[in-house]
Design an enzyme around this catalytic site. Sequence first.
Site, mmCIF file in Angstrom:
data_model
loop_
_atom_site.group_PDB
_atom_site.id
_atom_site.type_symbol
_atom_site.label_atom_id
_atom_site.label_comp_id
_atom_site.label_asym_id
_atom_site.label_seq_id
_atom_site.Cartn_x
_atom_site.Cartn_y
_atom_site.Cartn_z
ATOM 1 N N LYS A 113 0.814 -1.215 0.000
ATOM 2 C CA LYS A 113 0.000 0.000 0.000
ATOM 3 C C LYS A 113 0.853 1.274 0.000
ATOM 4 O O LYS A 113 2.066 1.229 0.253
ATOM 5 C CB LYS A 113 -0.931 -0.011 1.215
ATOM 6 C CG LYS A 113 -1.985 -1.107 1.151
ATOM 7 C CD LYS A 113 -2.917 -1.027 2.349
ATOM 8 C CE LYS A 113 -4.027 -2.042 2.276
ATOM 9 N NZ LYS A 113 -4.952 -1.914 3.429
ATOM 10 N N TYR A 135 -12.681 -1.569 -3.840
ATOM 11 C CA TYR A 135 -13.188 -1.756 -2.480
ATOM 12 C C TYR A 135 -14.713 -1.701 -2.409
ATOM 13 O O TYR A 135 -15.279 -1.494 -1.331
ATOM 14 C CB TYR A 135 -12.579 -0.712 -1.545
ATOM 15 C CG TYR A 135 -11.129 -1.006 -1.236
ATOM 16 C CD1 TYR A 135 -10.762 -2.099 -0.448
ATOM 17 C CD2 TYR A 135 -10.112 -0.210 -1.745
ATOM 18 C CE1 TYR A 135 -9.445 -2.388 -0.179
ATOM 19 C CE2 TYR A 135 -8.779 -0.492 -1.477
ATOM 20 C CZ TYR A 135 -8.451 -1.569 -0.696
ATOM 21 O OH TYR A 135 -7.137 -1.852 -0.426
ATOM 22 N N PHE A 137 -15.726 3.143 6.966
ATOM 23 C CA PHE A 137 -14.346 3.467 6.587
ATOM 24 C C PHE A 137 -14.126 3.501 5.079
ATOM 25 O O PHE A 137 -13.020 3.796 4.621
ATOM 26 C CB PHE A 137 -13.370 2.469 7.223
ATOM 27 C CG PHE A 137 -13.603 1.034 6.837
ATOM 28 C CD1 PHE A 137 -13.117 0.518 5.639
ATOM 29 C CD2 PHE A 137 -14.313 0.182 7.678
ATOM 30 C CE1 PHE A 137 -13.333 -0.804 5.278
ATOM 31 C CE2 PHE A 137 -14.538 -1.145 7.324
ATOM 32 C CZ PHE A 137 -14.046 -1.639 6.128
ATOM 33 N N ASN A 193 -2.008 0.160 6.927
ATOM 34 C CA ASN A 193 -1.512 -1.124 7.420
ATOM 35 C C ASN A 193 -0.589 -1.853 6.439
ATOM 36 O O ASN A 193 -0.450 -3.061 6.496
ATOM 37 C CB ASN A 193 -2.673 -2.012 7.873
ATOM 38 C CG ASN A 193 -3.626 -2.377 6.767
ATOM 39 O OD1 ASN A 193 -3.361 -2.141 5.587
ATOM 40 N ND2 ASN A 193 -4.739 -2.962 7.133
ATOM 41 N N HIS A 208 -2.160 -5.465 1.581
ATOM 42 C CA HIS A 208 -3.491 -6.045 1.382
ATOM 43 C C HIS A 208 -3.312 -7.465 0.885
ATOM 44 O O HIS A 208 -2.333 -7.775 0.198
ATOM 45 C CB HIS A 208 -4.268 -5.242 0.323
ATOM 46 C CG HIS A 208 -5.477 -5.965 -0.195
ATOM 47 N ND1 HIS A 208 -6.699 -5.883 0.420
ATOM 48 C CD2 HIS A 208 -5.638 -6.812 -1.255
ATOM 49 C CE1 HIS A 208 -7.569 -6.642 -0.244
ATOM 50 N NE2 HIS A 208 -6.945 -7.201 -1.263
ATOM 51 N N GLU A 235 -10.263 -9.855 -7.472
ATOM 52 C CA GLU A 235 -9.185 -8.884 -7.299
ATOM 53 C C GLU A 235 -8.058 -9.027 -8.320
ATOM 54 O O GLU A 235 -7.534 -8.022 -8.802
ATOM 55 C CB GLU A 235 -8.620 -8.992 -5.878
ATOM 56 C CG GLU A 235 -9.610 -8.554 -4.825
ATOM 57 C CD GLU A 235 -9.098 -8.712 -3.414
ATOM 58 O OE1 GLU A 235 -9.796 -8.243 -2.502
ATOM 59 O OE2 GLU A 235 -8.011 -9.300 -3.207
#
Length: 141
Positions: free
Chosen positions: A11, A51, A59, A114, A117, A128
């Site tokens: 990310k 997403y 979020f 974080n 992914h 994905e």
Amino acid sequence: MSVERTLAIIKPDAIAKGVAGQIVTRIENAGFKILAAKLIRMSHEDAAGFYVVHKARPFYRSLCTFMTQGPCLPMVLEGDNVIQRWRELMGATDPAKAAPGTIRRDFAASIEANAVHGSDSLESAAFEIPYFFASLELCPR
């Protein structure tokens, strides 16, 4: 064991910190094959489509904003039980709860920032992977 494919993304926060190489090294040291990788910068529309499964979650908007703040590195990984093994190597979504030695424990700053992914199932991987990679971009080894 079964050979699977999963999507992994380094990310924007991890790219900005300059730790992408360390994460790729961990991926290779875990025995995963990298079939495809490319550095991209998602538009808001790209992130929103990727997403979409989280669209009703509180979020969602901030996640889309976060994922468009800089480049990221999507990859296709292959290996025995790669989905579960990659998720174990990533660690818990909350880096404060992630096990020592996991990527998120070592490189993530927060639940949102974080570092990485990973697909959470064969079904999500099936959505994905082609979101970012055409079949001709996959280079089986």
